[in-house]
Design a protein around this motif. Structure first.
Motif, PDB file in Angstrom:
ATOM      1  N   LEU A  68     -71.884   8.310 168.713  1.00 57.08           N
ATOM      2  CA  LEU A  68     -71.467   9.133 169.848  1.00 57.08           C
ATOM      3  C   LEU A  68     -71.901  10.582 169.660  1.00 57.08           C
ATOM      4  CD1 LEU A  68     -69.959   9.517 172.522  1.00 57.08           C
ATOM      5  CD2 LEU A  68     -67.874   9.879 171.162  1.00 57.08           C
ATOM      6  N   ALA A  69     -71.738  11.118 168.467  1.00 53.05           N
ATOM      7  CA  ALA A  69     -72.109  12.513 168.215  1.00 53.05           C
ATOM      8  C   ALA A  69     -73.616  12.723 168.373  1.00 53.05           C
ATOM      9  CB  ALA A  69     -71.647  12.934 166.823  1.00 53.05           C
ATOM     10  N   ALA A  70     -74.411  11.750 167.948  1.00 49.54           N
ATOM     11  CA  ALA A  70     -75.865  11.850 168.142  1.00 49.54           C
ATOM     12  C   ALA A  70     -76.190  11.849 169.636  1.00 49.54           C
ATOM     13  CB  ALA A  70     -76.569  10.696 167.437  1.00 49.54           C
ATOM     14  N   TYR A  71     -75.542  10.972 170.387  1.00 51.08           N
ATOM     15  CA  TYR A  71     -75.729  10.904 171.844  1.00 51.08           C
ATOM     16  C   TYR A  71     -75.359  12.240 172.486  1.00 51.08           C
ATOM     17  CZ  TYR A  71     -75.238   8.704 176.536  1.00 51.08           C
ATOM     18  OH  TYR A  71     -75.346   8.352 177.851  1.00 51.08           O
ATOM     19  N   VAL A  72     -74.241  12.820 172.060  1.00 48.74           N
ATOM     20  CA  VAL A  72     -73.792  14.113 172.591  1.00 48.74           C
ATOM     21  C   VAL A  72     -74.821  15.204 172.290  1.00 48.74           C
ATOM     22  CG1 VAL A  72     -72.066  15.945 172.266  1.00 48.74           C
ATOM     23  CG2 VAL A  72     -71.332  13.577 172.624  1.00 48.74           C
ATOM     24  N   ALA A  73     -75.314  15.248 171.063  1.00 50.54           N
ATOM     25  CA  ALA A  73     -76.301  16.272 170.697  1.00 50.54           C
ATOM     26  C   ALA A  73     -77.549  16.155 171.566  1.00 50.54           C
ATOM     27  CB  ALA A  73     -76.673  16.140 169.220  1.00 50.54           C
ATOM     28  N   THR A 123     -70.995  16.514 162.470  1.00 44.80           N
ATOM     29  CA  THR A 123     -71.944  17.556 162.853  1.00 44.80           C
ATOM     30  C   THR A 123     -73.325  16.932 162.893  1.00 44.80           C
ATOM     31  OG1 THR A 123     -70.583  19.230 161.775  1.00 44.80           O
ATOM     32  CG2 THR A 123     -72.886  19.822 162.254  1.00 44.80           C
ATOM     33  N   CYS A 124     -73.930  16.944 164.084  1.00 44.77           N
ATOM     34  CA  CYS A 124     -75.258  16.355 164.267  1.00 44.77           C
ATOM     35  C   CYS A 124     -76.270  17.440 164.550  1.00 44.77           C
ATOM     36  CB  CYS A 124     -75.255  15.354 165.423  1.00 44.77           C
ATOM     37  SG  CYS A 124     -74.441  13.824 164.988  1.00 44.77           S
ATOM     38  N   ARG A 125     -77.379  17.359 163.826  1.00 43.18           N
ATOM     39  CA  ARG A 125     -78.476  18.307 163.990  1.00 43.18           C
ATOM     40  C   ARG A 125     -79.703  17.536 164.445  1.00 43.18           C
ATOM     41  NH1 ARG A 125     -82.061  20.129 159.979  1.00 43.18           N
ATOM     42  NH2 ARG A 125     -80.904  18.796 158.558  1.00 43.18           N
ATOM     43  N   ILE A 126     -80.308  17.988 165.528  1.00 42.96           N
ATOM     44  CA  ILE A 126     -81.510  17.322 166.042  1.00 42.96           C
ATOM     45  C   ILE A 126     -82.695  17.680 165.152  1.00 42.96           C
ATOM     46  CG2 ILE A 126     -83.102  17.139 167.988  1.00 42.96           C
ATOM     47  CD1 ILE A 126     -80.721  17.754 169.825  1.00 42.96           C
ATOM     48  N   LEU A 127     -83.332  16.655 164.601  1.00 36.98           N
ATOM     49  CA  LEU A 127     -84.518  16.862 163.767  1.00 36.98           C
ATOM     50  C   LEU A 127     -85.789  16.824 164.599  1.00 36.98           C
ATOM     51  CD1 LEU A 127     -83.583  14.539 160.756  1.00 36.98           C
ATOM     52  CD2 LEU A 127     -83.216  17.010 160.977  1.00 36.98           C
ATOM     53  N   ARG A 132     -90.254  10.695 174.091  1.00 37.73           N
ATOM     54  CA  ARG A 132     -89.717   9.325 174.091  1.00 37.73           C
ATOM     55  C   ARG A 132     -88.659   9.061 173.029  1.00 37.73           C
ATOM     56  NH1 ARG A 132     -91.056   6.243 178.514  1.00 37.73           N
ATOM     57  NH2 ARG A 132     -93.179   6.722 179.138  1.00 37.73           N
ATOM     58  N   LEU A 133     -88.686   9.791 171.922  1.00 44.47           N
ATOM     59  CA  LEU A 133     -87.750   9.554 170.829  1.00 44.47           C
ATOM     60  C   LEU A 133     -87.073  10.840 170.388  1.00 44.47           C
ATOM     61  CD1 LEU A 133     -89.687   7.125 168.434  1.00 44.47           C
ATOM     62  CD2 LEU A 133     -87.830   6.555 169.997  1.00 44.47           C
ATOM     63  N   ALA A 134     -85.813  10.693 169.981  1.00 44.33           N
ATOM     64  CA  ALA A 134     -85.068  11.798 169.374  1.00 44.33           C
ATOM     65  C   ALA A 134     -84.511  11.300 168.047  1.00 44.33           C
ATOM     66  CB  ALA A 134     -83.942  12.242 170.287  1.00 44.33           C
ATOM     67  N   VAL A 135     -84.583  12.138 167.015  1.00 40.93           N
ATOM     68  CA  VAL A 135     -84.072  11.800 165.690  1.00 40.93           C
ATOM     69  C   VAL A 135     -83.023  12.840 165.323  1.00 40.93           C
ATOM     70  CG1 VAL A 135     -84.640  11.410 163.260  1.00 40.93           C
ATOM     71  CG2 VAL A 135     -86.292  10.792 165.049  1.00 40.93           C
ATOM     72  N   VAL A 136     -81.854  12.332 164.876  1.00 43.93           N
ATOM     73  CA  VAL A 136     -80.702  13.197 164.636  1.00 43.93           C
ATOM     74  C   VAL A 136     -80.125  12.916 163.251  1.00 43.93           C
ATOM     75  CG1 VAL A 136     -78.424  13.850 165.531  1.00 43.93           C
ATOM     76  CG2 VAL A 136     -80.205  13.143 167.118  1.00 43.93           C
ATOM     77  N   ALA A 177     -79.829   8.876 163.124  1.00 44.40           N
ATOM     78  CA  ALA A 177     -79.923   8.065 164.331  1.00 44.40           C
ATOM     79  C   ALA A 177     -81.212   8.384 165.053  1.00 44.40           C
ATOM     80  CB  ALA A 177     -78.726   8.341 165.247  1.00 44.40           C
ATOM     81  N   THR A 178     -81.801   7.347 165.636  1.00 46.58           N
ATOM     82  CA  THR A 178     -82.969   7.512 166.503  1.00 46.58           C
ATOM     83  C   THR A 178     -82.577   6.983 167.864  1.00 46.58           C
ATOM     84  OG1 THR A 178     -84.446   7.184 164.620  1.00 46.58           O
ATOM     85  CG2 THR A 178     -85.406   6.948 166.833  1.00 46.58           C
ATOM     86  N   TYR A 179     -82.888   7.760 168.869  1.00 49.95           N
ATOM     87  CA  TYR A 179     -82.605   7.385 170.256  1.00 49.95           C
ATOM     88  C   TYR A 179     -83.905   7.283 171.045  1.00 49.95           C
ATOM     89  CZ  TYR A 179     -77.558   7.494 170.789  1.00 49.95           C
ATOM     90  OH  TYR A 179     -76.220   7.175 170.749  1.00 49.95           O
ATOM     91  N   SER A 180     -83.947   6.327 171.936  1.00 52.48           N
ATOM     92  CA  SER A 180     -85.031   6.227 172.898  1.00 52.48           C
ATOM     93  C   SER A 180     -84.606   7.037 174.117  1.00 52.48           C
ATOM     94  CB  SER A 180     -85.240   4.760 173.280  1.00 52.48           C
ATOM     95  OG  SER A 180     -86.218   4.672 174.311  1.00 52.48           O
ATOM     96  N   VAL A 181     -85.472   7.943 174.527  1.00 54.72           N
ATOM     97  CA  VAL A 181     -85.202   8.815 175.668  1.00 54.72           C
ATOM     98  C   VAL A 181     -86.037   8.314 176.837  1.00 54.72           C
ATOM     99  CG1 VAL A 181     -85.286  11.180 176.530  1.00 54.72           C
ATOM    100  CG2 VAL A 181     -84.771  10.751 174.113  1.00 54.72           C
ATOM    101  N   PRO A 182     -85.399   7.982 177.983  1.00 57.66           N
ATOM    102  CA  PRO A 182     -86.177   7.493 179.113  1.00 57.66           C
ATOM    103  C   PRO A 182     -87.064   8.591 179.689  1.00 57.66           C
ATOM    104  CG  PRO A 182     -83.888   7.792 179.746  1.00 57.66           C
ATOM    105  CD  PRO A 182     -83.976   8.059 178.261  1.00 57.66           C
ATOM    106  N   PRO A 183     -88.124   8.215 180.363  1.00 60.45           N
ATOM    107  CA  PRO A 183     -89.003   9.237 180.977  1.00 60.45           C
ATOM    108  C   PRO A 183     -88.193  10.125 181.920  1.00 60.45           C
ATOM    109  CG  PRO A 183     -89.942   7.037 181.229  1.00 60.45           C
ATOM    110  CD  PRO A 183     -88.578   6.871 180.664  1.00 60.45           C
ATOM    111  N   ARG A 184     -88.497  11.421 181.859  1.00 62.42           N
ATOM    112  CA  ARG A 184     -87.734  12.372 182.697  1.00 62.42           C
ATOM    113  C   ARG A 184     -88.359  12.534 184.051  1.00 62.42           C
ATOM    114  NH1 ARG A 184     -86.988  16.479 177.634  1.00 62.42           N
ATOM    115  NH2 ARG A 184     -86.622  14.785 176.247  1.00 62.42           N
TER     116      ARG A 184
END
Length: 141
Positions: A66-71, A103-107, A112-116, A134-141
């Motif tokens: 959840l914290a990664a999603y929030v960041a 505490t999540c810091r975006i790396l 397309r991808l976010a790493v936290v 955590a790695t998230y897939s980010v949909p096209p904006r």
């Protein structure tokens, strides 16, 4: 990396699109959003504890996710369909009773991808009880 949503805006968005995180009561809350970072709190209740009175591993994994999603949301805006593609967690020590802060810091925040990077500690404690990436897939904006 400058956030585009405040902690209040992210919280309101989560209430709208992800109300199930509050099933059983409001245990999770967004403490703060800053440049490239977010802090999310778990006010652990009886449902988050395992035998022995410690916060369970699944509860800490949910907090990290959840914290990664929030960041990420705070920095890309209200994109409900950003999804976890990988979560790796190491449990380091038994958490003492009380609130846990993640505490999540975006790396990396790519197209397309976010790493936290996520560090979980008891409130007021310096030693981590868990560390996750955590790695998230980010949909096209």
């Amino acid at each position: 990396m400058t956030p585009v949503m405040s902690s209040q805006e992210v919280s309101a968005f989560l209430d709208e699109v992800f109300p199930q995180i509050h099933a059983g009561g409001r245990a999770y809350s967004v403490d703060s959003i800053s440049d490239g970072e977010a802090v999310v709190r778990l006010s652990a209740t009886e449902m988050h504890l395992r035998p022995g009175g410690t916060v369970s591993g699944p509860a800490m994994m949910a907090l990290a996710d959840l914290a990664a999603y929030v960041a990420i949301l705070a920095h890309i805006g209200p994109v409900a369909l950003a999804v976890t593609t990988n979560l790796n967690i190491n449990f380091l020590r038994k958490p003492e009773p009380g609130d846990l802060l993640c505490t999540c810091r975006i790396l990396k925040l790519g197209k397309r991808l976010a790493v936290v990077d996520c560090a979980i500690a008891g409130e007021g404690e310096e030693d981590y009880v868990a560390h996750a990436t955590a790695t998230y897939s980010v949909p096209p904006r």
